[in-house]
Design an enzyme around this catalytic site. Sequence first.
Site, PDB file in Angstrom:
ATOM      1  N   LYS A 140      -0.271 -17.262  -9.580  1.00 47.09           N
ATOM      2  CA  LYS A 140       0.497 -16.862  -8.869  1.00 47.09           C
ATOM      3  C   LYS A 140      -0.011 -16.989  -7.554  1.00 47.09           C
ATOM      4  CE  LYS A 140       2.282 -12.726  -6.765  1.00 47.09           C
ATOM      5  NZ  LYS A 140       2.589 -11.521  -6.361  1.00 47.09           N
ATOM      6  N   GLY A 164       0.759  -1.472   0.146  1.00 42.10           N
ATOM      7  CA  GLY A 164      -0.061  -0.095  -0.731  1.00 42.10           C
ATOM      8  C   GLY A 164       0.604   1.853   0.008  1.00 42.10           C
TER       9      GLY A 164
HETATM   10  P1  NAD Z   1       2.144  -5.490   4.846  1.00 38.30           P
HETATM   11  O1  NAD Z   1       2.799  -6.793   6.351  1.00 38.30           O
HETATM   12  O2  NAD Z   1       3.222  -4.492   4.965  1.00 38.30           O
HETATM   13  O3  NAD Z   1       0.684  -4.652   4.993  1.00 38.30           O
HETATM   14  C1  NAD Z   1      -1.074  -4.769   5.441  1.00 38.30           C
HETATM   15  C2  NAD Z   1      -1.043  -4.081   6.731  1.00 38.30           C
HETATM   16  O4  NAD Z   1      -0.612  -4.815   7.266  1.00 38.30           O
HETATM   17  C3  NAD Z   1      -1.213  -3.229   6.628  1.00 38.30           C
HETATM   18  O5  NAD Z   1      -2.330  -2.330   6.239  1.00 38.30           O
HETATM   19  C4  NAD Z   1       0.035  -2.729   7.622  1.00 38.30           C
HETATM   20  O6  NAD Z   1      -0.007  -1.392   8.237  1.00 38.30           O
HETATM   21  C5  NAD Z   1      -0.366  -3.786   8.525  1.00 38.30           C
HETATM   22  N1  NAD Z   1       0.490  -4.533   9.387  1.00 38.30           N
HETATM   23  C6  NAD Z   1       1.702  -3.991   8.809  1.00 38.30           C
HETATM   24  N2  NAD Z   1       2.653  -4.748   9.832  1.00 38.30           N
HETATM   25  C7  NAD Z   1       2.627  -4.413  11.289  1.00 38.30           C
HETATM   26  C8  NAD Z   1       1.798  -4.277  12.919  1.00 38.30           C
HETATM   27  N3  NAD Z   1       3.311  -4.927  13.207  1.00 38.30           N
HETATM   28  N4  NAD Z   1       1.537  -4.271  13.327  1.00 38.30           N
HETATM   29  C9  NAD Z   1       0.259  -3.582  12.981  1.00 38.30           C
HETATM   30  N5  NAD Z   1      -0.389  -3.916  11.817  1.00 38.30           N
HETATM   31  C10 NAD Z   1       0.655  -4.156  10.866  1.00 38.30           C
HETATM   32  O7  NAD Z   1       1.753  -6.330   4.210  1.00 38.30           O
HETATM   33  P2  NAD Z   1       2.264  -6.163   2.333  1.00 38.30           P
HETATM   34  O8  NAD Z   1       3.253  -6.659   2.399  1.00 38.30           O
HETATM   35  O9  NAD Z   1       1.539  -4.752   1.644  1.00 38.30           O
HETATM   36  O10 NAD Z   1       1.022  -7.543   1.084  1.00 38.30           O
HETATM   37  C11 NAD Z   1      -0.881  -6.839   1.398  1.00 38.30           C
HETATM   38  C12 NAD Z   1      -0.889  -8.192   0.307  1.00 38.30           C
HETATM   39  O11 NAD Z   1       0.248  -7.565  -1.235  1.00 38.30           O
HETATM   40  C13 NAD Z   1      -0.585  -9.300   0.753  1.00 38.30           C
HETATM   41  O12 NAD Z   1      -2.002 -10.281   0.499  1.00 38.30           O
HETATM   42  C14 NAD Z   1       0.643  -9.571   0.105  1.00 38.30           C
HETATM   43  O13 NAD Z   1       0.491 -11.311  -0.077  1.00 38.30           O
HETATM   44  C15 NAD Z   1       0.483  -9.165  -1.223  1.00 38.30           C
HETATM   45  N6  NAD Z   1       1.764  -8.008  -1.830  1.00 38.30           N
HETATM   46  C16 NAD Z   1       2.740  -8.666  -1.412  1.00 38.30           C
HETATM   47  C17 NAD Z   1       4.223  -8.529  -2.337  1.00 38.30           C
HETATM   48  C18 NAD Z   1       5.395  -7.547  -0.963  1.00 38.30           C
HETATM   49  O14 NAD Z   1       6.335  -7.747  -1.581  1.00 38.30           O
HETATM   50  N7  NAD Z   1       4.741  -7.403   0.124  1.00 38.30           N
HETATM   51  C19 NAD Z   1       4.353  -8.874  -3.190  1.00 38.30           C
HETATM   52  C20 NAD Z   1       3.138  -8.827  -4.007  1.00 38.30           C
HETATM   53  C21 NAD Z   1       1.640  -9.433  -3.338  1.00 38.30           C
END
Ligand code: NAD
Length: 309
Positions: free
Chosen positions: A185, A12
Site C-alpha cells: 500500500k 477515525g
Molecule cells: P484526517 O486528516 O481526516 O484526520 C487525521 C487527524 O487530523 C484527525 O485527528 C483530524 O481531526 C485532524 N485534522 C484534520 N483536519 C484538521 C484541521 N483542519 N485542523 C486540525 N486538525 C485536523 O485523516 P484521515 O484521512 O482520516 O487519515 C488517517 C490515516 O488513514 C492516514 O494515515 C491516512 O493516510 C490513512 N488513510 C486514509 C484514507 C481516507 O480515505 N481518508 C484511506 C485509507 C487510509
Amino acid sequence: VKIAIAGAGAMGGRFGTMLAQTDNPVTFIDLWADHVQAINQHGLLVHTDNGDQRVHVPAYLPQNVPGTFDLIVLFTKAMGIADMLTALKPVITPQTHILELGNGIGNIETISRFVPKEQIIAGVTVWSAALNGPGEITMKGDGSVTLEALGSNEAPFFKQVVQVLTDAGLKPTASHDVLAAIWRKAALNSVLNTYCTILDCNIGEFGQLPDHDAMIDGVLGEFAAIAANQHVHFDAAGAKQLIIAQFPDDKNGLHYPSMHQDMAKGRKTEIDFLNGYIAKVGARENIPTPVNATLTALIHGQEKLKTLH
Ligand code: NAD
C-alpha cells in the site's frame, strides 16, 4: 470491548461510526478542539450511500479522556502518532491494545516506543472517507481491513477484535504477513499520491502520461532494494499491477489522492512515511535511492512554498 478512536478525522470518524453500531462502547479522542465540540454539540454528521445520519458518540480532547480502554484505534496522520500516544500515556495500561491501520511505513516502530509489541495490532485498510469540516464526514463505497497481531494471531483478544470488526461490517481478514501488505500500500501511495501531487493531476491523467511507466519503475525499484535490506516481502511487479489497475475512470481514475488534497489545503503531507522512508533508510544503509529522495524533496519544497505564498 471498550473502544477509543484516537484521531477522529475522516477514517477515525468512519470506523467510530461503524463500530458504534455494535454493542461495544465507543469514544472519540481528537486534538482538534472545534471538531470535538461540534461532535459533542450535534453528534457527528455522516453522509453515507444510504443518506445522512447523526452519530452520537462522546468526544474528548486527549487530556480530558475519562478512564481507560481495551482497544485504541489510531487514525491520526502518520506524523501525528507520537503526539497522540504521548497525550494518551496516562490512559494506556498493560491491557490496552493499539490498532494501527493508517498509511505509511515506520508507524509500528513509532508505536513500539510506547507499548510492547504484544499490545500492537497493525494492518492496512481500503475503506475510505473524507473530513468535510468540524463534526462532518463523508463515508461512501465498500472496503476491507487486513490485520495482524504483532504478538500472536492466536491471542484471545486478537480474535475478539476480529469479531468486533466483523460485527461492525468492516470486513477484517487476519494476515500472517501484514508487513507485505503495508509495504504494497505504501508503494502504491508513493507512486500515485506523490506524482499526482507534483503534477497536479488525478490518477487517470497520470496513467495517460507517456512516461508513467518509467516513473513508476523508478519508485518501485528502490522500494524493492530497501525491502530486501529490511527483510520485508515486496513484489514490485504485483505492486505495479495494482497501481495500473487504478487508472480507469470506473476504478480510481477520477480520484485526486489524499496527498493532493492535503497539499491543496496547506496541510503537511505523509511524504516522510512514504518515499521519504525509502530515502531515509537508503541513506542510512548506503543503498542508492535518488528517485525517492528527489520526490521527497519536491513534496517538501511544495509544502514550504505553500507557506510562503
Ligand atoms: P484526517 O486528516 O481526516 O484526520 C487525521 C487527524 O487530523 C484527525 O485527528 C483530524 O481531526 C485532524 N485534522 C484534520 N483536519 C484538521 C484541521 N483542519 N485542523 C486540525 N486538525 C485536523 O485523516 P484521515 O484521512 O482520516 O487519515 C488517517 C490515516 O488513514 C492516514 O494515515 C491516512 O493516510 C490513512 N488513510 C486514509 C484514507 C481516507 O480515505 N481518508 C484511506 C485509507 C487510509
